[in-house]
Scaffold this motif. Sequence first.
Motif, short mmCIF file in Angstrom:
data_model
loop_
_atom_site.label_atom_id
_atom_site.label_comp_id
_atom_site.label_asym_id
_atom_site.label_seq_id
_atom_site.Cartn_x
_atom_site.Cartn_y
_atom_site.Cartn_z
N GLN A 109 -56.33 30.09 -17.07
CA GLN A 109 -57.22 29.74 -15.97
C GLN A 109 -57.62 31.00 -15.20
O GLN A 109 -56.81 31.89 -14.95
CB GLN A 109 -56.52 28.76 -15.02
CG GLN A 109 -57.39 28.29 -13.86
CD GLN A 109 -56.65 27.33 -12.95
OE1 GLN A 109 -55.57 26.84 -13.29
NE2 GLN A 109 -57.22 27.04 -11.80
N ASN A 113 -63.15 30.60 -11.98
CA ASN A 113 -63.53 29.36 -12.66
C ASN A 113 -64.70 29.55 -13.63
O ASN A 113 -65.26 28.57 -14.13
CB ASN A 113 -63.90 28.24 -11.65
CG ASN A 113 -62.72 27.78 -10.84
OD1 ASN A 113 -61.57 27.82 -11.31
ND2 ASN A 113 -62.96 27.36 -9.61
N VAL A 129 -63.66 23.67 -13.04
CA VAL A 129 -62.75 23.57 -11.90
C VAL A 129 -61.47 22.87 -12.36
O VAL A 129 -61.52 21.78 -12.93
CB VAL A 129 -63.40 22.78 -10.75
CG1 VAL A 129 -62.42 22.65 -9.57
CG2 VAL A 129 -64.68 23.48 -10.29
N GLU A 131 -57.59 21.53 -11.34
CA GLU A 131 -56.63 21.16 -10.30
C GLU A 131 -55.39 20.56 -10.96
O GLU A 131 -55.51 19.61 -11.75
CB GLU A 131 -57.25 20.15 -9.32
CG GLU A 131 -58.34 20.74 -8.44
CD GLU A 131 -58.85 19.75 -7.41
OE1 GLU A 131 -58.30 18.61 -7.37
OE2 GLU A 131 -59.78 20.09 -6.65
N LYS A 132 -54.24 21.14 -10.65
CA LYS A 132 -52.97 20.66 -11.21
C LYS A 132 -53.03 20.61 -12.74
O LYS A 132 -52.65 19.62 -13.37
CB LYS A 132 -52.60 19.30 -10.63
CG LYS A 132 -52.37 19.33 -9.12
CD LYS A 132 -52.01 17.95 -8.59
CE LYS A 132 -51.78 18.00 -7.09
NZ LYS A 132 -51.45 16.66 -6.53
N ASP A 133 -53.54 21.68 -13.33
CA ASP A 133 -53.63 21.84 -14.78
C ASP A 133 -54.58 20.86 -15.45
O ASP A 133 -54.56 20.70 -16.67
CB ASP A 133 -52.25 21.73 -15.44
CG ASP A 133 -51.29 22.80 -14.95
OD1 ASP A 133 -51.76 23.94 -14.76
OD2 ASP A 133 -50.09 22.50 -14.76
N ILE A 136 -61.21 19.04 -13.75
CA ILE A 136 -61.80 17.90 -13.05
C ILE A 136 -63.32 17.92 -13.06
O ILE A 136 -63.95 16.89 -12.78
CB ILE A 136 -61.29 17.82 -11.60
CG1 ILE A 136 -61.70 19.07 -10.81
CG2 ILE A 136 -59.78 17.62 -11.57
CD1 ILE A 136 -61.46 18.94 -9.31
#
Length: 313
Positions: A109, A113, A129, A131-133, A136
């Motif tokens: 990551q 982004n 983007v 979020e928490k692997d 989204i």
Amino acid sequence: MKIQKAYTATDVHVAGEAFRIIKDAPLSYYPSLQQLDEQFPHVYADEIKLLLNEPRGFAGLNGCLIVPPFSREADAAVVFFTHEGTVPFQYGGAIAVITALLECGHLSQKKSNEYKLETVSGVISVRAVVEKDEVISVELVSNPCTIIQMNIPYKDTNYSLVQADQLYAIFKKSDVPFELQMEDLSEVQKWGQEVNTALDSNQSIKGVVLLDDLLLPNGRIKTVTFRKDNFIVRSPGFGTAAACYASLLFNGEFTMKQPFENESIFNSFITVQLANQSEDGYQFAFTSRGFITGMQTYVLDQEDPLAAGFLLK
């Protein structure tokens, strides 16, 4: 069982359209992605049949082969393919690939982004983007879409030709007696087959689109896209969205000052926003996301009588 071939694949759907992503194809050296793309339908003919045809696949399944990048600026290189061979680029395929690479840990990551995928059409930028692997949302910008011809007569109606990722013939839903919903699917399919047959002499047309713009004031259109083989595209369609919104803007039917949506017949959607307008045409930013549906190993038993598979359409 004696295994003759085995491939591990990650399946991802993007707004309903399915992609099968492979990274462990037979090892071969190619000096460029263009040469790999040119030779792919011949060198990987067995893999196309094994991975996309039934009983392991189905008629609407797309393939993506990920290889190390040839360009130093790219994070990965991708060959997009269907049952018929390679295709230059797939917006949904790019979203599926970047989702699989990030969520499976094959790509680190980035704080920005921003990621780059090398394709036979060039290196394209995507914004993913995480979020928490979990990815989204993914955003990418289309190539310019151009209006080829408007108001072409067809029976008691007319259609428009718009060049996006391919050439689309766009018809208005207001001219047909059914709705774009699953309950009317048989009538929708019948209409698409009739139009495809009527336009068959124009081989440059690759997709027929039925556009419902009734909810345009609410920021949404609904579309169904038919391929040349009469198969319905399983997503709302990225190229479809660009072509439809380009035709609506060209006609002055609305102004695109905020994001709009393109909805499918089964209520999935992608978000579309005008990114640029110039003499070259209209460019749009697409936002969607991919969902991993499976990670499987597909094998070929050397005794399998259906080694080449089959397709029911």
